[in-house]
Scaffold this active site. Structure first.
Site, PDB file in Angstrom:
ATOM      1  N   GLY A 194      -3.545  -0.413   2.269  1.00 37.62           N
ATOM      2  CA  GLY A 194      -3.321   0.734   2.713  1.00 37.62           C
ATOM      3  C   GLY A 194      -1.994   1.319   2.576  1.00 37.62           C
ATOM      4  O   GLY A 194      -1.623   2.268   2.056  1.00 37.62           O
ATOM      5  N   ASP A 195      -0.974   0.535   3.285  1.00 38.55           N
ATOM      6  CA  ASP A 195       0.445   0.790   3.068  1.00 38.55           C
ATOM      7  C   ASP A 195       0.755   1.031   1.538  1.00 38.55           C
ATOM      8  O   ASP A 195       1.484   1.993   1.148  1.00 38.55           O
ATOM      9  CB  ASP A 195       1.287  -0.335   3.664  1.00 38.55           C
ATOM     10  CG  ASP A 195       1.062  -0.105   4.968  1.00 38.55           C
ATOM     11  OD1 ASP A 195       1.838   0.720   5.879  1.00 38.55           O
ATOM     12  OD2 ASP A 195       0.394  -0.926   5.611  1.00 38.55           O
TER      13      ASP A 195
END
Lengths: 411, 411
Positions: free
Chosen positions: A179-180
């Site tokens: 996600g990051d």
């Protein structure tokens, strides 16, 4: 203050200056991408231990091996932004920058006296990219932004699992900070879109812009047809384990030595080749397996048959058999497999880089690749404050002033 | 030929023209991102059925629901590129474009008479983005580019699994076309970097550039410290199931009603809050669980204790308990949860769009978000060849000429 020992920036973003007020993964990953293509990235850390990633993962010579990659090509300076003198220096750096990337909690920079108005007063046409867990506004903007939580809210965790009823084990994490990282790539894209609009000749309007990238939304944007299908039909997409709901056979199958081998033979011609390679050409004419639709309906039996065959061969032998049969297949690469892969090596994706602190290190190459103007790995992740003298010196601060600031804990 | 019924492009990329010679996921996803921010995307498909994604996934009124999103904001034209007249029209479209995005197999466009030299003859400063499974050169460039294979070669599939010895089930697929999507975002970033360099005032050089984005490498670039750790220390990263090797507790835990709830309480303060919420405050002082290092060493026992507690409550009740205790947690969202989420709704990430073919549909919003200049969903994915008359007409072709070309199978 470039000198002969400092490699000159190359790549399409040479000449661009980006200020990073980042930590952990998302913002620093975004600026790594910009720096790889030539941008001058100045990373601001608090004095002392700096970014927590400096301590993350396996250590080599007392340092994080990851840091060597995560902070490459960046100039690292320290500023204690709680101190007014530090904010003043920061705003002077802002004045010389094209873009700023930050991933503090929403509102935190405002509370530090670095609200958008202050940043724009220093540099009216600045592009400001904010990365957060849930976005800069809305009822949940203040939730703690843990990656695993954001990935689950974005709808990904539910899907990385075996079909309901298969196992009591939990859905797996993707295994990396997915996600990051995706938020970081989206931010890099958005920054360049905003800079193009600012700077591009007849299209350009000379204006700065703001970006508001959320981890949850970066994941959510990748869910293919799941949302329109739910909206129109009410269908809720469910996890499908190693396979794909609408194609068969495609899965990971275990070899005799325990290696997982991916096989994608989900067309009639490929399935015929696979059946032949298995020594069971009659499977291609089996009514259970004739056509993709039939194979999907009978995928449990089909995968079991294939698994019985793969269990008779070691992974390397299976790969050779499948390659000879022209069936798309591969073992699930470990990092050792990646590092040895002739294609990744040929493409410059596994590079030997001399880290001034750690010595020779392996670094992944530069993505996206621009063959005629590829950028470079100019240096590996530097120590805390390594570029204080150089960067603050370029603002006109003398050695004595910088020493005094250090003494006061400003940098 | 805009008329009153055609929404005007807005967003930072308004004025940019992008030609898509794409199919499946990676190239069309890249151009969707560009179109969402305002680019005029002209998608070229073969006459007839067009892009296979038009048939993929659940159908609504006989059409793919996914298509509504995947091709939104695009103008769809048909050209049979095997025919010389079609190539001639294509090169006229190239002459009016800023960028071209394609994901044919490497070399295929060359064989169609559309090599880089031909494209550049038509538009010298064109940015050409090629997306493929393994890249445009190297010993394996001709391998079939199946997403599941590429994700495995990039090192991801090995990591989306439970720790070795936990289960006989295969490593799971991430559940979405993650490799294609990430390659698409990288390509969008690279295109904007190249266009900025081409167009940006004093930084600009007026030159076109080429991009060579591989699915395998897009995945490989996200593996955090795995490569430098392997290079320096020889450690091969292994999968860790629902957890994280270096932090505990963080995992998915099953509620009484079967819902998986993510809990991230991997700091001492958070773990203290979790232990209190569990009604077992003594766990925070248990030597097995005091400090993150001890918790990681005893994670199996710790996860079992947490799982016993979560199994006593339904998912919604658990979420409420954990929120009240200020412990980061969430159920693993299904698409139904995403569609109902107040934050995603507030942020415009769940949008009601009227599809001219399908009627009201839910679309995901636009990422990255630029609050002051956000772009728009101007229309949903159009039918095959919907914009032939408009696009070819703008090249100066008359209605009779276009009808003749259709008759000849050119479009």
């Amino acid at each position: 203050m470039p000198d002969a020992a400092v490699p000159v920036a190359t790549g399409p973003l040479a000449g661009l200056r980006v200020l990073e007020l980042g930590h952990f993964v998302a913002a620093p990953f975004c600026t790594r991408l910009l720096g790889d293509l030539g941008a001058d990235v100045i990373k601001v850390e608090p004095p002392g231990a700096g970014d927590p990633v400096r301590q993350w993962g396996a250590r080599h010579k007392g340092q994080s091996a990851w840091w060597s990659v995560h902070a490459r090509n960046k100039r690292c300076v320290t500023l204690d932004l709680k101190k007014p003198k530090a904010r003043e220096i920061l705003l002077r750096l802002v004045a010389g920058s094209d873009a700023l990337v930050e991933n503090f909690r929403p509102g935190q920079l405002d509370r530090m006296g670095l609200a958008e108005a202050a940043l724009r007063a220093a540099k009216p046409d600045l592009v400001i990219a904010r990365i957060s867990g849930y976005g800069q506004d809305g009822p949940q903007r203040d939730r703690a932004a843990f990656g695993v939580i954001g990935e689950a809210v974005g709808g990904l965790r539910h899907l990385t699992n075996h079909p309901p009823g298969t196992t009591d084990l939990p859905p797996v994490r993707v295994g990396i900070s997915i996600g990051d990282s995706i938020a970081g790539i989206y931010a890099a894209f958005g920054i360049m879109a905003a800079l193009w609009k600012r700077d591009a000749g007849r299209h350009g309007d000379g204006r700065g812009r703001g970006l508001d990238v959320a981890l949850t939304e970066s994941i959510f944007s990748l869910l293919e047809g799941a949302l329109p299908e739910y909206g129109a039909l009410g269908t809720v997409r469910q996890p499908t384990g190693g396979g794909i709901a609408t194609a068969a056979p495609t899965n990971a199958y275990r070899a005799r030595d325990g290696v997982w081998v991916l096989i994608a033979a989900n067309s009639d011609p490929l399935f015929g080749k696979l059946a032949a390679a298995m020594g069971r050409p009659e499977l291609a004419d089996d009514p259970r397996f004739r056509g993709n639709q039939a194979r999907c309906a009978n995928v449990v039996a089909l995968d079991a048959d294939i698994g019985l065959w793969t269990a008779q061969h070691d992974g390397a032998a299976l790969e050779a058999l499948l390659e000879a049969a022209d069936v798309p297949a591969t073992r699930a690469y470990t990092i050792a497999d990646c590092a040895a892969d002739p294609q990744l090596r040929h493409r410059g994706m596994v590079r030997e880089v001399v880290d001034a602190q750690l010595g020779p290190m392996l670094h992944p190459g530069i993505v996206p690749m621009l063959p005629g103007d590829p950028g470079a790995i100019r240096w590996a992740g530097p120590p805390v404050g390594a570029h204080n003298d150089e960067v603050f010196g370029a603002l006109g601060l003398g050695a004595g002033e910088i020493a005094a600031l250090r003494e006061e804990g400003v940098c």
